[in-house]
Design a protein around this motif. Structure first.
Motif: not given
Lengths: 113, 113
Positions: B32, B94-97
């Motif tokens: 993201n 961000t990792q998006g998780n």
């Protein structure tokens, strides 16, 4: 008005002294992040707090989250010149993990010898 | 390891000129991506975020636009800069998780004269 209010806005502390920075939210906190920024640079992640009463420490920096008061505090013990910078708190605006953080206006910390 | 690159570091542009700031992330896939602006005396303001190629969400109405032509590339643009566009622009990912830990670029100081 700001969703996140930080106090004080600026702080001048003698090296070796302790200090506290506060971050108060006008809305429910689902997660609170502390970042440090050197002037004119990007932000460095310090700590993330997600549960009421949670407290985390990294070297001489301790952060606490008071969910009921919608407030977090950052405490530095025995401050050093390397602690100087701008400290920003960021809050997750939802509990869905949508990863959009709202930030406070920052606290500028100056350490004097 | 993951890294984020943002350029240029500083930019001085006349009013009415176009703008293009670029941000790339390495070492991860499908992050993201975010553009924040930090105006003098104000906190970080989220401008745009993207959860995938070609997917852009705008947080505030403004004179700027964002694009994501590739998975790890995020561009902030304007056709005609205004004085009020001056500020410090930060790209982040961000990792998006669901983990909201933001990783920031080093920022671009934009001065519109």
């Amino acid at each position: 008005s700001q969703e996140l209010e930080q106090s004080p806005q600026s702080l001048i502390v003698q090296e070796g002294k302790n200090l506290t920075i506060n971050c108060t939210s006008s809305k429910t906190l689902y997660g609170l992040y502390w970042y440090k920024q050197k002037y004119g640079e990007g932000l460095i992640f310090l700590m993330m707090l997600q549960k009421g009463g949670e407290e985390k420490s990294h070297e001489k920096i301790t952060a606490k989250l008071d969910e009921k008061k919608q407030q977090s505090s950052l405490h530095i013990t025995a401050s050093q010149p390397s602690h100087a910078g701008i400290y920003l708190c960021g809050a997750d605006r939802s509990n869905f993990g949508n990863e959009k953080l709202t930030f406070g206006t920052g606290t500028r910390l100056t350490i004097i010898p | 390891s993951q890294t984020i690159h943002q350029w240029p570091a500083t930019l001085v542009q006349p009013v009415g000129s176009p703008l293009s700031l670029e941000c790339t992330v390495e070492g991860t896939s499908n992050p993201n991506l975010y553009w924040y602006r930090q105006a003098a005396g104000r906190g970080l303001q989220l401008l745009f975020y993207s959860v995938g190629i070609g997917q852009i969400s705008s947080e505030v109405p403004q004179n700027l636009s964002a694009s994501r032509p590739q998975d790890r590339q995020f561009i902030l643009s304007s056709k005609k800069l205004l004085l009020s566009d001056s500020g410090f622009y930060l790209c982040a990912w961000t990792q998006g998780n669901g983990n909201e830990k933001l990783f920031f670029g080093s920022g671009t100081q934009l001065s519109v004269l």
